[in-house]
Design an enzyme around this catalytic site. Structure first.
Site, PDB file in Angstrom:
ATOM      1  N   LYS A 192       0.860  -1.183   0.000  1.00  0.00           N
ATOM      2  CA  LYS A 192       0.000   0.000   0.000  1.00  0.00           C
ATOM      3  C   LYS A 192       0.895   1.231   0.000  1.00  0.00           C
ATOM      4  O   LYS A 192       1.620   1.498   0.964  1.00  0.00           O
ATOM      5  CB  LYS A 192      -0.901  -0.003   1.235  1.00  0.00           C
ATOM      6  CG  LYS A 192      -1.766   1.236   1.369  1.00  0.00           C
ATOM      7  CD  LYS A 192      -2.791   1.342   0.245  1.00  0.00           C
ATOM      8  CE  LYS A 192      -3.904   0.318   0.428  1.00  0.00           C
ATOM      9  NZ  LYS A 192      -4.930   0.455  -0.635  1.00  0.00           N
ATOM     10  N   HIS A 319     -10.439  -7.222  -4.248  1.00  0.00           N
ATOM     11  CA  HIS A 319     -10.060  -6.173  -3.302  1.00  0.00           C
ATOM     12  C   HIS A 319     -10.381  -6.594  -1.874  1.00  0.00           C
ATOM     13  O   HIS A 319     -11.235  -7.439  -1.628  1.00  0.00           O
ATOM     14  CB  HIS A 319     -10.825  -4.894  -3.668  1.00  0.00           C
ATOM     15  CG  HIS A 319     -10.776  -3.814  -2.641  1.00  0.00           C
ATOM     16  ND1 HIS A 319     -11.826  -3.551  -1.784  1.00  0.00           N
ATOM     17  CD2 HIS A 319      -9.811  -2.921  -2.332  1.00  0.00           C
ATOM     18  CE1 HIS A 319     -11.511  -2.534  -1.005  1.00  0.00           C
ATOM     19  NE2 HIS A 319     -10.294  -2.133  -1.314  1.00  0.00           N
TER      20      HIS A 319
END
Length: 421
Positions: A192, A319
């Protein structure tokens, strides 16, 4: 024998500890929120669903829950009609926002999803079949997941450091990755991004490549870069990453990047509803769609999405947001019944320290989950843990996900990093 009918629906908000994971809009709060949906039938069966739990979403869930009595859980069209009717009546059919990064024009799909999952769970219990078979049959017996890496602080300010420790340098991220790979067996890794300048995040990806030369790598800055920066990063990391996820915001921006690089682009931000697909496909904005049954309207609509991506030659992955075991079970069954799944799924599961399903069903081996074989989702609520996590919700004071607000209590001058670089 007459079919069973929904007799009552219970929506329970819960909270569980969340580490200080950094992202483009700030940092995770000390508590993550979820809602557990239990759909009871007059035959004594219970179906489970899980979803977000911010205040506006809970109000919508509660309004729908009060209107589902008497419906056959096999009649999914009737369930959706109730959602559409109630949202139009109670909220005007307004849109919804989750976590400061995901916005939809209509809340119908996000509200419908946990009730649909619970009904499909019930269908499995009624027929004695796992959800993957209810969805059309398993095409894989185990589902691969990707280790999810985060920049993070050692602990929340004012609280003890967590067991993961700080991760702000390439060396610290490599150590985090070793823990993911050694402990869980993940065969791919996702970072991330959107937290540090792009050159530093590229340094981290290259350090991960050196440490794990055979593992596919992904980088997701959640729209933290301009088009030109995205193209420059794609050039630097060509042959290093299997894809970049949402390097820049919007379909138009992603299309501009896509036209200037051969590195595949994935999204869970600019394509999160059916109405986004025609524009994205026409513009060749993305090559991979990350499905999410919580956003797309449940398991059946996620299967519809999979068919559309196959038709148009797009890749498909999944996701993840901070979630518990009910969602993980649903994700696993959906992935098991999705022939066109082309990339390992995301999951936040290693970051949690509590769950509310009974142990023994969802266990990672070599970075994958065996598909549950019991009826329905194959998981059962631990009532004591459900009660504990609900008490934590009542006591923690968090009522919506606000990464930016929380970050500004620590760094008052923090600005959201979207297209910052």
């Amino acid at each position: 024998m007459s079919p069973s009918r929904i007799s009552r629906v219970v929506v329970t908000p819960v909270a569980f500890a969340d580490p200080p994971l950094l992202n483009v809009v700030g940092v995770h709060q000390p508590w993550a929120l979820r809602a557990i949906v239990e759909v009871h039938t007059d035959s004594g069966l219970v179906g489970l669903g899980e979803t977000y739990a911010d205040e506006a979403h809970l109000a919508r869930l509660s309004a729908v829950a009060a209107s589902l009595g008497g419906i056959d859980p096999f009649d999914l069209a009737a369930v959706r009609r109730v959602v559409v009717d109630v949202l139009g009546r109670e909220t005007g059919g307004a849109g919804a926002s989750f976590g400061g990064m995901l916005d939809v024009k209509s809340a119908v799909d996000t509200v419908h999803s946990p009730f649909e999952v619970a009904c499909i769970d019930l269908q499995g219990h009624e027929t004695g079949r796992p959800v993957s078979e209810v969805l059309g049959g398993r095409v894989r017996d185990s589902v691969p997941f990707s280790g999810y890496l985060f920049y993070k602080w050692a602990g929340h300010p004012g609280l003890p450091d967590d067991e993961w420790g700080e991760a702000l340098t390439p060396e610290q991220l490599v150590a985090q990755a070793h823990r993911m790979v050694d402990g869980w067996g993940f065969g791919s890794l996702k970072l991330k991004g959107g937290v540090l300048p792009p050159s530093e995040e590229c340094d981290a990806i290259e350090a991960l490549r050196d440490a794990f030369p055979d593992l596919p790598l992904r980088l997701d800055p959640n729209g933290g870069w301009t088009v030109d920066t995205s193209v420059a990063v794609a050039s630097r990391l060509s042959g290093v990453v299997e894809y970049l996820e949402d390097p820049t915001p919007g379909i138009e921006g992603m299309a501009a990047v896509s036209a200037r690089t051969d590195v595949p682009l994935a999204t869970n931000m600019c394509v999160i509803a059916m109405e986004h697909l025609p524009l994205a496909i026409a513009a060749d904005a993305v090559q991979i769609v990350l499905s999410d049954h919580h956003l797309w309207g449940g398991l059946r609509r996620s299967q519809l999405l999979a068919g559309i991506t196959e038709t148009w030659g797009l890749g498909l992955s999944m996701h993840s947001n901070s979630h518990l075991g009910v969602s993980l079970a649903a994700m696993t069954h959906l992935a098991a019944a999705s022939p066109t799944l082309t990339y390992a799924c995301d999951t936040h599961y290693p970051w949690k320290t509590q769950d509310l399903i009974k142990p023994g069903v969802l266990s990672f081996s070599d970075g994958a989950l065996s598909v549950p074989t019991g009826p329905g989702l194959g998981v059962e609520l631990d009532r004591d843990m459900l009660g504990l996590l609900h008490e934590q919700y009542l006591e923690c004071g968090v009522r919506r996900r606000e990464d930016t607000v929380y970050m500004r209590t620590i760094q008052p001058d923090f600005e959201v990093n979207t297209t910052r670089w």
